[in-house]
Write a protein that holds these residues in place. Structure first.
Motif, PDB file in Angstrom:
ATOM      1  N   VAL A  35      43.556   9.243  40.053  1.00  0.00           N
ATOM      2  CA  VAL A  35      43.397   9.731  38.833  1.00  0.00           C
ATOM      3  C   VAL A  35      43.850   8.668  38.007  1.00  0.00           C
ATOM      4  O   VAL A  35      44.960   7.853  38.152  1.00  0.00           O
ATOM      5  N   PRO A  36      42.950   8.398  37.041  1.00  0.00           N
ATOM      6  CA  PRO A  36      43.198   7.206  36.136  1.00  0.00           C
ATOM      7  C   PRO A  36      44.580   6.885  35.607  1.00  0.00           C
ATOM      8  O   PRO A  36      44.703   8.255  34.840  1.00  0.00           O
ATOM      9  N   GLU A  37      45.050   5.834  34.998  1.00  0.00           N
ATOM     10  CA  GLU A  37      46.286   5.721  34.431  1.00  0.00           C
ATOM     11  C   GLU A  37      45.959   5.149  33.045  1.00  0.00           C
ATOM     12  O   GLU A  37      44.792   4.393  32.897  1.00  0.00           O
ATOM     13  N   PRO A  38      46.744   5.275  31.884  1.00  0.00           N
ATOM     14  CA  PRO A  38      46.515   4.555  30.804  1.00  0.00           C
ATOM     15  C   PRO A  38      46.486   3.142  30.955  1.00  0.00           C
ATOM     16  O   PRO A  38      47.103   2.769  31.956  1.00  0.00           O
ATOM     17  N   MET A  39      45.928   2.337  29.921  1.00  0.00           N
ATOM     18  CA  MET A  39      45.637   0.924  30.318  1.00  0.00           C
ATOM     19  C   MET A  39      46.998   0.434  30.395  1.00  0.00           C
ATOM     20  O   MET A  39      47.938   0.647  29.577  1.00  0.00           O
ATOM     21  N   GLY A  40      47.536  -0.318  31.428  1.00  0.00           N
ATOM     22  CA  GLY A  40      48.789  -1.068  31.470  1.00  0.00           C
ATOM     23  C   GLY A  40      49.827  -0.232  32.267  1.00  0.00           C
ATOM     24  O   GLY A  40      50.954  -0.338  32.449  1.00  0.00           O
ATOM     25  N   GLY A  41      49.267   0.958  32.744  1.00  0.00           N
ATOM     26  CA  GLY A  41      50.199   1.704  33.626  1.00  0.00           C
ATOM     27  C   GLY A  41      50.772   3.059  32.882  1.00  0.00           C
ATOM     28  O   GLY A  41      50.702   2.990  31.749  1.00  0.00           O
ATOM     29  N   ALA A  42      50.825   3.967  33.700  1.00  0.00           N
ATOM     30  CA  ALA A  42      51.591   5.317  33.202  1.00  0.00           C
ATOM     31  C   ALA A  42      52.826   4.960  32.496  1.00  0.00           C
ATOM     32  O   ALA A  42      53.112   5.802  31.519  1.00  0.00           O
ATOM     33  N   HIS A  43      53.577   3.799  32.602  1.00  0.00           N
ATOM     34  CA  HIS A  43      54.745   3.688  31.829  1.00  0.00           C
ATOM     35  C   HIS A  43      54.658   3.446  30.376  1.00  0.00           C
ATOM     36  O   HIS A  43      55.373   3.603  29.586  1.00  0.00           O
ATOM     37  N   ARG A  44      53.188   3.021  30.240  1.00  0.00           N
ATOM     38  CA  ARG A  44      53.135   2.705  28.703  1.00  0.00           C
ATOM     39  C   ARG A  44      52.421   3.794  28.019  1.00  0.00           C
ATOM     40  O   ARG A  44      52.699   3.722  26.600  1.00  0.00           O
ATOM     41  N   ASP A  45      52.296   4.778  28.488  1.00  0.00           N
ATOM     42  CA  ASP A  45      51.710   6.147  27.877  1.00  0.00           C
ATOM     43  C   ASP A  45      52.120   7.224  28.497  1.00  0.00           C
ATOM     44  O   ASP A  45      51.194   7.914  29.341  1.00  0.00           O
ATOM     45  N   PRO A  46      53.487   7.615  28.994  1.00  0.00           N
ATOM     46  CA  PRO A  46      53.806   8.665  29.730  1.00  0.00           C
ATOM     47  C   PRO A  46      52.754  10.174  29.575  1.00  0.00           C
ATOM     48  O   PRO A  46      52.502  10.857  30.318  1.00  0.00           O
ATOM     49  N   VAL A  47      52.955  10.369  28.353  1.00  0.00           N
ATOM     50  CA  VAL A  47      52.351  11.617  27.764  1.00  0.00           C
ATOM     51  C   VAL A  47      50.824  11.647  28.094  1.00  0.00           C
ATOM     52  O   VAL A  47      50.510  12.759  28.609  1.00  0.00           O
ATOM     53  N   GLY A  48      50.100  10.405  27.919  1.00  0.00           N
ATOM     54  CA  GLY A  48      48.803  10.675  28.178  1.00  0.00           C
ATOM     55  C   GLY A  48      48.418  10.605  29.506  1.00  0.00           C
ATOM     56  O   GLY A  48      47.699  11.261  30.231  1.00  0.00           O
ATOM     57  N   ALA A  49      49.318   9.988  30.663  1.00  0.00           N
ATOM     58  CA  ALA A  49      49.286  10.140  31.952  1.00  0.00           C
ATOM     59  C   ALA A  49      49.527  11.290  32.438  1.00  0.00           C
ATOM     60  O   ALA A  49      48.931  11.969  33.506  1.00  0.00           O
ATOM     61  N   ALA A  50      50.633  12.105  31.792  1.00  0.00           N
ATOM     62  CA  ALA A  50      50.789  13.435  32.421  1.00  0.00           C
ATOM     63  C   ALA A  50      49.612  14.353  31.912  1.00  0.00           C
ATOM     64  O   ALA A  50      49.190  15.397  32.726  1.00  0.00           O
ATOM     65  N   ARG A  51      49.001  14.164  30.871  1.00  0.00           N
ATOM     66  CA  ARG A  51      48.068  15.049  30.404  1.00  0.00           C
ATOM     67  C   ARG A  51      46.880  14.973  31.329  1.00  0.00           C
ATOM     68  O   ARG A  51      45.962  15.916  31.717  1.00  0.00           O
ATOM     69  N   ALA A  52      46.626  13.590  31.639  1.00  0.00           N
ATOM     70  CA  ALA A  52      45.209  13.395  32.350  1.00  0.00           C
ATOM     71  C   ALA A  52      45.422  14.087  34.052  1.00  0.00           C
ATOM     72  O   ALA A  52      44.548  14.610  34.568  1.00  0.00           O
ATOM     73  N   LEU A  53      46.859  13.857  34.525  1.00  0.00           N
ATOM     74  CA  LEU A  53      47.288  14.606  35.534  1.00  0.00           C
ATOM     75  C   LEU A  53      47.155  16.003  35.525  1.00  0.00           C
ATOM     76  O   LEU A  53      46.505  16.466  36.514  1.00  0.00           O
ATOM     77  N   GLY A  54      47.547  16.657  34.653  1.00  0.00           N
ATOM     78  CA  GLY A  54      47.518  17.990  34.560  1.00  0.00           C
ATOM     79  C   GLY A  54      46.070  18.669  34.604  1.00  0.00           C
ATOM     80  O   GLY A  54      45.845  19.555  35.239  1.00  0.00           O
ATOM     81  N   SER A  55      45.298  17.844  33.870  1.00  0.00           N
ATOM     82  CA  SER A  55      43.876  18.475  33.820  1.00  0.00           C
ATOM     83  C   SER A  55      43.133  18.039  35.214  1.00  0.00           C
ATOM     84  O   SER A  55      42.604  19.089  35.697  1.00  0.00           O
ATOM     85  N   ALA A  56      43.508  16.997  36.015  1.00  0.00           N
ATOM     86  CA  ALA A  56      43.049  16.676  37.382  1.00  0.00           C
ATOM     87  C   ALA A  56      43.502  17.965  38.309  1.00  0.00           C
ATOM     88  O   ALA A  56      42.945  18.539  39.136  1.00  0.00           O
ATOM     89  N   ILE A  57      44.653  18.305  38.125  1.00  0.00           N
ATOM     90  CA  ILE A  57      45.443  19.324  39.233  1.00  0.00           C
ATOM     91  C   ILE A  57      44.648  20.857  38.784  1.00  0.00           C
ATOM     92  O   ILE A  57      44.460  21.412  39.624  1.00  0.00           O
ATOM     93  N   ALA A  58      44.495  21.059  37.570  1.00  0.00           N
ATOM     94  CA  ALA A  58      43.892  22.181  37.200  1.00  0.00           C
ATOM     95  C   ALA A  58      42.568  22.626  37.646  1.00  0.00           C
ATOM     96  O   ALA A  58      42.163  23.347  38.329  1.00  0.00           O
ATOM     97  N   GLN A  59      41.740  21.144  37.680  1.00  0.00           N
ATOM     98  CA  GLN A  59      40.413  21.255  38.193  1.00  0.00           C
ATOM     99  C   GLN A  59      40.387  21.487  39.787  1.00  0.00           C
ATOM    100  O   GLN A  59      39.543  22.365  40.317  1.00  0.00           O
TER     101      GLN A  59
END
Length: 315
Positions: free
Chosen positions: A264-288
């Motif tokens: 699952v791709p992380e925001p540029m510079g790692g999940a710590h730079r955009d926790p909300v974006g990282a969480a939403r991307a992960l949520g979408s992958a899990i749902a799929q």
């Protein structure tokens, strides 16, 4: 406030210069917007270049970043609601492993995961994400609940390993880990496991023995920490970068080896730079993944788990 890792120092220097220019220009009539735009573009380019070529040891550092999102962050931004269920009904309630009922895009699931904490107080309360026997027994109880009510199981793995203290061993740490792994493999419902930070040793496998295993782009997954491996092989933790390279701990290595199924791709510079974006991307992958697995009967799901683990190392 952004916290920079050792290999990010060039980026830190640029960002510091940008902050100084902004401060100097505050209330000044001189227009420096074009100069700021150039520096910001240069900083973004340098960050992208840096993260495109991370070594396994650098990825390990990113996976351990103090600002990296943890279980509660993903609950807040990837799931619609969460009702925690505590206790193992035998000894107590381990705060290193949290679980309960949740919804993700309207789908009902049982959610279990490690929580490391964000500051000194919460890290101590959650024991730095190192589960004790009662934590793994709580996970077993929740998995059995999921099987009884036909709910998919989602696990978020982020631990350096199970707690190695004497009291944990006295309460049957090894047996609890083995039983938790067994419970994963026996589940009659879909299970999706995600390595969101560190996936360390049996403490991780006990919650990650699923038919679908995902990893965030800069997470790591290994049987022992690079420092521990280096201490055994070379008698010094200074060889940790060499150990990380040899152990193939990164998501990219493990996908090629067939240990995990999806990155699952992380925001540029790692999940710590955009926790909300990282969480939403992960949520979408899990749902799929859940949508694909819920169409399968229980015997097929169990066979998928059996086949994926028996196939490891066979080639």
């Amino acid at each position: 406030m952004q916290s920079y890792l050792e290999f990010e120092k060039p980026v830190a220097s640029l960002d510091k210069r940008i902050a100084e220019l902004r401060a100097a220009a505050a209330g000044d009539e001189v227009d420096i917007s074009s100069e700021l735009a150039k520096l910001e573009a240069k900083s973004a380019e340098l960050l992208a270049t840096t993260y495109a070529g991370l070594t396994p040891w650098q990825k390990t550092q990113v996976a351990r970043h103090p600002h990296r999102p943890h279980f509660r962050d993903y609950v807040a931004h990837a799931f619609d609601e969460f009702v925690p269920l505590g206790g193992d009904r035998l000894y107590g309630d381990d705060q290193a492993i949290i679980g309960g009922l949740a919804r993700i895009d309207g789908r009902k699931v049982v959610l279990i995961g490690h929580e490391k904490g964000h500051d000194t107080q919460t890290r101590i309360r959650h024991n730095f994400g190192m589960g004790k026997p009662e934590g793994y027994r709580k996970a077993i109880r929740l998995m059995e609940l999921a099987g009884r009510f036909g709910l998919p199981v989602v696990t978020l793995v982020d631990t350096s390993g199970a707690f190695p203290g004497i009291e944990a061993e006295e309460r049957g740490q090894a047996e609890a880990i083995a039983r938790s792994t067994e419970a994963c493999l026996a589940l009659p419902v879909p299970m999706v496991a995600v390595i969101v930070g560190e996936g360390g040793s049996g403490g991780a496998v006990a919650l990650a023995s699923a038919e679908r295993v995902l990893m965030l782009e800069h997470a790591v997954y290994s049987v022992i920490s690079p420092e521990g491996c280096a201490s055994i092989l070379w008698r010094t933790a200074e060889k940790a970068p060499d150990a990380a390279e040899a152990m193939k701990v990164t998501a990219q290595h493990l996908e090629r080896l067939g240990v995990i199924d999806r990155i699952v791709p992380e925001p540029m510079g790692g999940a710590h730079r955009d926790p909300v974006g990282a969480a939403r991307a992960l949520g979408s992958a899990i749902a799929q993944e859940i949508d694909a697995l819920t169409k399968l009967p229980a015997d097929v799901i169990r066979r998928m788990r059996e086949d994926r683990f028996l196939a490891m190392g066979a080639g």
